[in-house]
Design a protein around this motif. Sequence first.
Motif, PDB file in Angstrom:
ATOM      1  N   GLY A 271     106.505 -55.140 -26.742  1.00 40.70           N
ATOM      2  CA  GLY A 271     107.346 -55.151 -25.544  1.00 40.70           C
ATOM      3  C   GLY A 271     108.818 -55.265 -25.861  1.00 40.70           C
TER       4      GLY A 271
ATOM      5  N   ASN B 286     117.792 -62.447 -24.161  1.00 36.39           N
ATOM      6  CA  ASN B 286     117.188 -61.653 -25.225  1.00 36.39           C
ATOM      7  C   ASN B 286     117.891 -61.862 -26.549  1.00 36.39           C
TER       8      ASN B 286
ATOM      9  N   TYR C 275     112.607 -53.158 -27.182  1.00 37.79           N
ATOM     10  CA  TYR C 275     113.359 -51.909 -27.170  1.00 37.79           C
ATOM     11  C   TYR C 275     113.772 -51.624 -28.605  1.00 37.79           C
TER      12      TYR C 275
ATOM     13  N   PRO D 246     113.334 -59.096 -25.527  1.00 37.15           N
ATOM     14  CA  PRO D 246     113.469 -59.959 -24.342  1.00 37.15           C
ATOM     15  C   PRO D 246     112.639 -61.229 -24.516  1.00 37.15           C
ATOM     16  N   LYS D 247     113.265 -62.366 -24.342  1.00 40.71           N
ATOM     17  CA  LYS D 247     112.603 -63.639 -24.620  1.00 40.71           C
ATOM     18  C   LYS D 247     111.388 -63.899 -23.734  1.00 40.71           C
ATOM     19  N   LYS D 248     111.459 -63.496 -22.480  1.00 40.60           N
ATOM     20  CA  LYS D 248     110.368 -63.816 -21.553  1.00 40.60           C
ATOM     21  C   LYS D 248     109.317 -62.722 -21.471  1.00 40.60           C
ATOM     22  N   LEU D 249     109.631 -61.513 -21.872  1.00 41.14           N
ATOM     23  CA  LEU D 249     108.695 -60.404 -21.727  1.00 41.14           C
ATOM     24  C   LEU D 249     107.958 -60.066 -23.018  1.00 41.14           C
ATOM     25  N   VAL D 250     108.517 -60.462 -24.150  1.00 43.44           N
ATOM     26  CA  VAL D 250     107.916 -60.094 -25.427  1.00 43.44           C
ATOM     27  C   VAL D 250     106.538 -60.744 -25.566  1.00 43.44           C
ATOM     28  N   ARG D 251     105.615 -59.986 -26.141  1.00 43.47           N
ATOM     29  CA  ARG D 251     104.256 -60.495 -26.347  1.00 43.47           C
ATOM     30  C   ARG D 251     104.038 -60.728 -27.840  1.00 43.47           C
TER      31      ARG D 251
ATOM     32  N   LEU E  56     118.371 -61.272 -18.130  1.00 45.09           N
ATOM     33  CA  LEU E  56     117.361 -60.987 -19.143  1.00 45.09           C
ATOM     34  C   LEU E  56     117.778 -61.606 -20.481  1.00 45.09           C
TER      35      LEU E  56
ATOM     36  N   PHE F 139     111.063 -51.192 -22.581  1.00 45.26           N
ATOM     37  CA  PHE F 139     110.589 -52.171 -23.553  1.00 45.26           C
ATOM     38  C   PHE F 139     109.127 -51.885 -23.884  1.00 45.26           C
ATOM     39  N   ASN F 140     108.897 -50.731 -24.511  1.00 42.14           N
ATOM     40  CA  ASN F 140     107.534 -50.285 -24.747  1.00 42.14           C
ATOM     41  C   ASN F 140     107.183 -50.130 -26.227  1.00 42.14           C
TER      42      ASN F 140
END
Length: 134
Positions: free
Chosen positions: A27, A128, A29, A54-59, A126, A2-3
């Motif tokens: 963040g 998403n 994919y 991803p709902k919790k990791l996305v910035r 995860l 997720f970069n």
Amino acid sequence: MFNKTITVHNIIRNDNEEKLHSTVLEGVYFLKDDSVTLASPGTVKSDVVKTIIPKKLVRTNRQYIESYKFDKLKDVEMDKYFTLRQGDFLSLGDVTGDVTSINEYRNQTGNAYSISAFVDYDFGGLPNFEVYAH
């Protein structure tokens, strides 16, 4: 995994005016499948994009809301939110400049994809959004 960074461009239609509301998401994919379809009398290029957000990791500096709620927002409230819906488009990278339409952006960079479907996976390890575009 997720970069990647993408920009979601929501199309806002008011009366006879159309403008874009762009949101940068970091963040995620992003997978682009370059494919060619044989068609008479030649070939047709048909890129397909799959993006996992991803709902919790996305910035991002904005919160996701459902499209029917987004459509009811006043202009002053829109800077807090974004949505995902068929017909809007996304692009790879931070594209928040003076883009006024998907055709203009495609002519400048060739890197704009119309959202054709998305799925909200709100369960599992995860949660998403999977966004499909072409």
